[in-house]
Structures are given as structure tokens and as C-alpha cells.
Design a protein around this motif. Structure first.
Motif, mmCIF file in Angstrom:
data_model
loop_
_atom_site.group_PDB
_atom_site.id
_atom_site.type_symbol
_atom_site.label_atom_id
_atom_site.label_comp_id
_atom_site.label_asym_id
_atom_site.label_seq_id
_atom_site.Cartn_x
_atom_site.Cartn_y
_atom_site.Cartn_z
ATOM 1 N N LEU A 95 68.500 6.636 43.976
ATOM 2 C CA LEU A 95 67.283 7.409 43.371
ATOM 3 C C LEU A 95 66.621 8.253 44.291
ATOM 4 C CD1 LEU A 95 65.216 4.517 41.782
ATOM 5 C CD2 LEU A 95 66.448 6.498 40.918
ATOM 6 N N GLY A 96 66.443 8.022 45.740
ATOM 7 C CA GLY A 96 66.072 9.133 46.639
ATOM 8 C C GLY A 96 66.945 10.310 46.806
ATOM 9 N N LYS A 97 68.358 9.949 47.103
ATOM 10 C CA LYS A 97 69.349 10.832 47.263
ATOM 11 C C LYS A 97 69.420 12.058 46.087
ATOM 12 C CE LYS A 97 73.994 11.721 48.701
ATOM 13 N NZ LYS A 97 75.360 11.492 48.853
ATOM 14 N N THR A 98 69.546 11.555 44.835
ATOM 15 C CA THR A 98 69.650 12.199 43.727
ATOM 16 C C THR A 98 68.480 13.198 43.267
ATOM 17 O OG1 THR A 98 69.183 10.385 42.358
ATOM 18 C CG2 THR A 98 71.390 11.043 42.515
ATOM 19 N N THR A 99 67.255 12.649 43.629
ATOM 20 C CA THR A 99 66.112 13.501 43.340
ATOM 21 C C THR A 99 65.477 14.231 44.464
ATOM 22 O OG1 THR A 99 64.598 11.567 43.671
ATOM 23 C CG2 THR A 99 65.229 11.890 41.482
ATOM 24 N N GLN A 100 65.819 13.964 45.526
ATOM 25 C CA GLN A 100 65.227 14.506 46.758
ATOM 26 C C GLN A 100 63.871 14.443 46.877
ATOM 27 O OE1 GLN A 100 67.206 16.178 49.384
ATOM 28 N NE2 GLN A 100 68.608 14.941 48.324
ATOM 29 N N LYS A 101 63.237 13.121 46.315
ATOM 30 C CA LYS A 101 61.848 13.056 46.356
ATOM 31 C C LYS A 101 61.463 11.581 47.030
ATOM 32 C CE LYS A 101 60.159 16.509 43.253
ATOM 33 N NZ LYS A 101 60.956 16.888 42.111
ATOM 34 N N SER A 102 60.187 11.366 47.299
ATOM 35 C CA SER A 102 59.560 10.285 47.571
ATOM 36 C C SER A 102 59.339 9.420 46.499
ATOM 37 C CB SER A 102 58.607 10.587 48.417
ATOM 38 O OG SER A 102 57.552 10.981 47.830
ATOM 39 N N ALA A 103 59.094 8.017 46.642
ATOM 40 C CA ALA A 103 58.789 7.175 45.858
ATOM 41 C C ALA A 103 58.236 7.427 44.361
ATOM 42 C CB ALA A 103 58.009 6.005 46.172
ATOM 43 N N VAL A 104 56.867 8.237 44.151
ATOM 44 C CA VAL A 104 56.571 8.172 42.883
ATOM 45 C C VAL A 104 57.418 9.404 42.169
ATOM 46 C CG1 VAL A 104 54.338 8.814 41.591
ATOM 47 C CG2 VAL A 104 54.107 7.246 43.668
ATOM 48 N N GLY A 105 57.433 10.495 43.016
ATOM 49 C CA GLY A 105 58.254 11.525 42.415
ATOM 50 C C GLY A 105 59.377 11.498 41.877
ATOM 51 N N ALA A 106 60.268 10.405 42.755
ATOM 52 C CA ALA A 106 61.657 10.114 42.351
ATOM 53 C C ALA A 106 61.542 9.390 41.172
ATOM 54 C CB ALA A 106 62.355 9.327 43.357
ATOM 55 N N MET A 107 60.971 8.479 40.963
ATOM 56 C CA MET A 107 60.567 7.536 39.586
ATOM 57 C C MET A 107 60.484 8.632 38.382
ATOM 58 S SD MET A 107 61.598 4.643 40.717
ATOM 59 C CE MET A 107 61.152 3.491 39.137
ATOM 60 N N ARG A 108 59.497 9.429 38.588
ATOM 61 C CA ARG A 108 59.028 10.472 37.564
ATOM 62 C C ARG A 108 60.154 11.207 37.096
ATOM 63 N NH1 ARG A 108 53.098 11.898 39.459
ATOM 64 N NH2 ARG A 108 52.117 10.274 38.849
ATOM 65 N N GLU A 109 60.995 11.845 38.231
ATOM 66 C CA GLU A 109 61.707 12.778 37.997
ATOM 67 C C GLU A 109 63.293 12.029 37.245
ATOM 68 O OE1 GLU A 109 62.433 15.953 40.543
ATOM 69 O OE2 GLU A 109 64.924 15.784 40.270
ATOM 70 N N ALA A 110 63.656 10.899 37.928
ATOM 71 C CA ALA A 110 64.956 10.476 37.611
ATOM 72 C C ALA A 110 64.712 9.792 36.236
ATOM 73 C CB ALA A 110 65.381 9.432 38.501
ATOM 74 N N ILE A 111 63.686 9.200 35.910
ATOM 75 C CA ILE A 111 63.514 8.266 34.666
ATOM 76 C C ILE A 111 62.567 8.753 33.684
ATOM 77 C CG2 ILE A 111 63.605 5.952 34.014
ATOM 78 C CD1 ILE A 111 64.258 5.517 37.336
ATOM 79 N N GLY A 112 61.213 8.933 33.982
ATOM 80 C CA GLY A 112 60.264 9.510 33.269
ATOM 81 C C GLY A 112 59.018 9.475 33.871
ATOM 82 N N PRO A 113 57.909 9.930 33.154
ATOM 83 C CA PRO A 113 56.541 10.123 33.879
ATOM 84 C C PRO A 113 56.011 8.677 33.939
ATOM 85 C CG PRO A 113 56.976 11.711 31.915
ATOM 86 C CD PRO A 113 58.027 11.184 32.279
ATOM 87 N N ARG A 114 56.283 7.932 32.800
ATOM 88 C CA ARG A 114 55.544 6.348 32.829
ATOM 89 C C ARG A 114 56.083 5.703 33.958
ATOM 90 N NH1 ARG A 114 56.214 4.288 27.240
ATOM 91 N NH2 ARG A 114 54.992 5.738 26.030
ATOM 92 N N TRP A 115 57.473 6.036 34.500
ATOM 93 C CA TRP A 115 57.822 5.107 35.686
ATOM 94 C C TRP A 115 57.151 5.285 36.915
ATOM 95 C CZ3 TRP A 115 61.304 1.059 34.787
ATOM 96 C CH2 TRP A 115 61.753 1.083 33.511
ATOM 97 N N GLY A 116 56.413 6.548 36.885
ATOM 98 C CA GLY A 116 55.752 6.652 38.194
ATOM 99 C C GLY A 116 54.757 5.416 38.700
#
Ligand code: PHE
Length: 452
Positions: free
Chosen positions: A51-72
């Protein structure tokens, strides 16, 4: 990858695992822990790094971007968990500074003849001023590194010091195995007796698998974002899991050999299992190990360093939320979060006997050896047995079900080692890991009498 190993390898391996293995009477507990590492830990480790490698983001941002805002919210839970863990972890990390200093003194001026590690440790943890000062010093160190950023510096230091820690552990292991209690120690660790295991112990084993691998709160998402494109997520994850498990096993074998070789020590340990790391090692260095005088202070220095690479990752998860999602400057975020967490750390530092009220309140849950109480114990219990597994459950659903398998397949199969099978991983992340964690949580709620 090195930074990820640095995050995983820490007080969880050297301090916590040996003492919870003792509390849970060995064998069966260790087996459940190993099963949890393979069936739950490894798949989630791979998922977080991915998740981190594909989004290049940290925890909250990675979840929001890879999957959806609610997963933040899964990332948000991770930020909260990081806050909780760091507040008591810092206290134990502070202990390493003090034992480093003490060992320097013993090496130079001689080790006292009739030394009693148990009472010595006991009077140390009830000294409130010292406890707060040490925790404060360690928090200051952590904040400094996070302000500077996890750049080349920390990586270079990790590369030099991790192998040194490993080298000393091997040497200690060699001496410990020649002690007369070594056989009994290995039997205690590796001969399972399932009659001894309770549901609470099963949850603790699974919770510790998350804790020791830094999983369930997004720390590995952050480190995954530092991996280079061509590097294999699976190889990095597999390596971190293997190293971490090996170090925990070696450390436990060393400590139990020392304990079973000196009956006096085992009664002292039984009074405060939490101090095991600080009671067994001086006994070994100053009586059995060649060049022990030289190695004792070095050992605690390296343990302190291993703790630092973990506290950095904890603070980084909390601070990077404010940096990435709220636009706060790195410096302000690190110092601000550090200060707030330190306020809670003070309560933890005083709850090992220094302050009667904090040490007995709240008495909300049953440990294997009866009711456990105090702010320190409660936060540890809450974070590793509940928050991390629940966060981990969220991550399995995110990576296994919500993320498209096209995306995960491409990333995971890139330069993957030969033992890896995408289908097997998907099966574990979709079914085995979430069902196992959920079942255990439900059983503990129903039968574990975890909270009184
Ligand atoms: N894995 C670390 C250890 O074993 C602790 C930790 C937990 C660090 C969660 C970061 C996140 O000491």
C-alpha cells in the motif's frame, strides 16, 4: 528495507517477547505466536508495504488514495495506536539508557559481589523522578531524529549498528547454551503444553505478532513508500519477518537459559517479569561471557538504539498525519506530537510503583497471572491486544477485498522471490488472516474474561 527492519526489531523482541512467554508459560504460547507470524503477520506485512509503495503516501493518505476516502479511518486508528504505544514504549526505552550507564560503572569499578538484579530493578522503577527524566530524554532523542527527517543519517547508522546487535546476541547465545539450564530453557520455549493456554493468551500471542512486526497501524505503509520501484515488496517483507522472528527466539533462549541456571533469579523474576531483560543480562555479562565487561554497556547501548529506530517509526506515523493531511510543518508536528505524547508517558513512567494511584488504576483486565493494573499495563494491553489486531483486520479487508486484485498482483509479482505465490497470499489476506483475528477477538470477548 533496513528502516523497516529497524522499526520491527526493538523492545518487542528483546524486552516484551521473553516476558510474555514467561507469563504465558512458554511452549503452546510460542507455537501460537509462530503460527500468527506466518498466517497473519506475513500476509499483512506484504499488504502494508505494498500500500505504501504504490501510493507513495503515509498511513491515512495511502488508505484514502488506494481504496477510498472512508478507509482513512483505518489509518486514523493507526495514528491513535501509535500515540498510545509510544507513550509507554518510551518509558522502557529510557530504562536502556540507565542500564547502559550503570553497566559502564560496573565495568570500570567492578560488579558488586552479592548483586541482586530483582531488588535492584525494583527500586529503580519506583523512583519517579528518574523514570520521568529517562522517558523525557528518550522522547527528546526521538523528536530530534524525526525533525531531521528519516534521511540518510539514520539509514547509515542502522546499517552499522543492527549487525553489531546481532553479533552480540550470537555471542551471548553461545555462552548461554553452555549453561546448565539451557536444556530446560529450550524445553520451556519449544515443548508445547496446550493445557496451559487460555483464550487471553491466544489473543496476546496474536497481538504480539502485530506489535513485534510493527503491523496494524500503518508504520509499514510509511516505510513501503520509501522502497524503490524495482525493489520487491515480497522480498523486503519476508526478510523483515524472518529477521524479527529469529531475534525474538534467540533473545528468549538466552534469557531463559540464564533464569533456569540460577534458581534465585527465577524467584526474583517472578515478582516483576517486565524487568526480565534488565535482570538476566547483567548476570550473564559479568559472570559468564568472555569480554563481558566490554560488551555489557555496548549491549544496552545497542538495545537503546534498536528501541530508537522503533520509537522513530511510531512518532513518524503520528507526525506524518499532521504533516501530510493537515499541512503542519515537520518541525512543529514532531515537537508538538512529541510533547503531547510525553505528557501521557509521564503517567506511564509513574505507574510502575512510583505513584500508588496510577499503578493500580485502572484495574480493568485479567492477565495470565491475575488482574493487571496501572496506566502502563493498561495502555500496553489495549494497544497490542486490541487496537493493533483491529487495525490489522481493517488492513486485510482493505488490501484483500477493497483494492483491485489487478493492482496488487502487478505490484507483488514484480521481482518477487520464488517462494511467493500471489494466489496463496490473496487467500490468506482475504480469508485466513481476517477470520483468524476476528474469531480470536470474539472468543476472548465471550470466554476470555479479558476485562473485569
Ligand atoms: N515493532 C516494534 C518492536 O518490536 C514496536 C512497534 C510497534 C514499532 C508498532 C512501530 C509500530 O519493538
Amino acid at each position: 528495507m533496513l528502516a523497516a527492519a529497524g522499526s520491527a526489531i526493538g523492545l518487542g523482541n528483546l524486552w516484551k517477547f521473553p516476558f510474555i512467554t514467561w507469563d504465558n508459560r512458554g511452549g503452546a504460547f510460542v507455537l501460537v505466536y509462530l503460527a500468527a507470524i506466518v498466517a497473519v503477520g506475513l500476509p499483512i506485512m506484504i499488504a502494508e508495504i505494498m500500500l505504501g509503495k504504490t501510493t507513495q503516501k503515509s498511513a491515512v493518505g495511502a488508505m484514502r488514495e488506494a481504496i477510498g476516502p472512508r478507509w482513512g479511518i483505518v489509518g486514523g486508528l493507526g495514528v491513535f495506536t501509535g500515540f498510545v504505544i509510544l507513550s509507554y514504549y518510551t518509558v522502557v526505552a529510557g530504562w536502556t539508557l540507565r542500564y547502559f550507564w550503570k553497566c559502564l560503572g560496573w565495568s570500570l569499578n567492578g560488579f558488586p559481589d552479592a548483586f541482586e538484579p530483582g531488588p535492584h530493578f525494583g527500586s529503580f522503577v519506583v523512583d519517579g523522578t528518574t523514570q520521568v527524566l529517562l522517558a523525557g530524554a528518550f522522547m527528546a532523542l526521538t523528536v530530534t531524529v524525526v525533525v531531521l527527517g528519516i534521511g540518510r543519517g539514520i539509514e547509515r547508522v542502522t546499517r552499522a549498528l543492527m549487525p553489531a546487535l546481532f553479533g552480540i546476541l550470537i555471542l551471548l547465545f553461545g555462552s548461554a547454551m553452555t549453561m546448565q539450564g539451557a536444556g530446560e530453557a529450550l524445553g520451556f520455549i519449544f515443548r508445547p503444553d496446550f493445557a496451559e493456554l487460555e483464550w487471553g493468551g491466544v489473543l496476546e500471542a496474536v497481538g504480539h505478532a502485530f506489535f513485534t512486526l510493527s503491523l496494524g497501524m500503518g508504520a509499514m505503509i510509511t516505510y513501503g513508500s520509501y522502497l524503490q520501484k524495482k525493489e520487491s515488496v515480497v522480498a523486503a517483507g519476508g526478510m523483515v519477518v524472518a529477521l524479527d522472528t529469529l531475534i525474538a527466539m534467540v533473545a528468549t533462549a538466552i534469557m531463559f537459559s540464564v533464569i533456569f541456571s540460577s534458581p534465585g533469579l527465577s524467584t526474583q523474576i517472578s515478582k516483576s517479569t517486565a524487568g526480565m531483560l534488565f535482570m538476566t543480562m547483567p548476570a550473564l555479562f559479568y559472570t559468564a561471557v568472555p569480554f563481558g565487561k566490554l560488551l555489557a554497556p555496548l549491549f544496552y547501548l545497542l538495545v537503546g538504539f534498536a528501541a530508537l529506530t522503533s520509537t522513530i517509526s511510531l512518532l513518524e506515523v503520528v507526525a506524518s498525519y499532521f504533516i501530510d493531511q493537515r499541512g503542519v510543518k515537520r518541525r512543529t508536528a514532531a515537537i508538538g506530537c512529541g510533547a503531547v505524547i510525553f505528557a501521557v508517558a509521564v503517567l506511564c513512567a509513574l505507574s510502575n510503583g512510583a505513584h500508588a494511584g496510577l499503578s493500580s488504576w485502572p484495574a480493568i483486565f485479567h492477565g495470565p497471572t491475575g488482574i493487571k493494573a496501572g496506566v502502563f499495563n493498561t495502555l500496553d494491553h489495549l494497544a497490542s491486544n486490541w487496537l493493533l489486531p483491529i487495525g490489522g483486520l481493517g488492513l486485510t479487508l482493505a488490501a484483500g477485498w477493497a483494492l483491485s486484485s489487478k493492482a496488487s498482483r502487478a505490484e507483488l509479482e514484480r521481482n518477487a522471490p520464488r517462494w511467493f505465490s500471489y494466489g496463496v497470499w490473496l487467500f490468506f489476506i482475504r480469508f485466513v488472516a481476517p477470520i483468524a483475528v476476528l474469531t480470536i477477538l470474539v472468543f476472548v470477548i465471550a470466554f476470555g474474561r479479558d476485562f473485569s
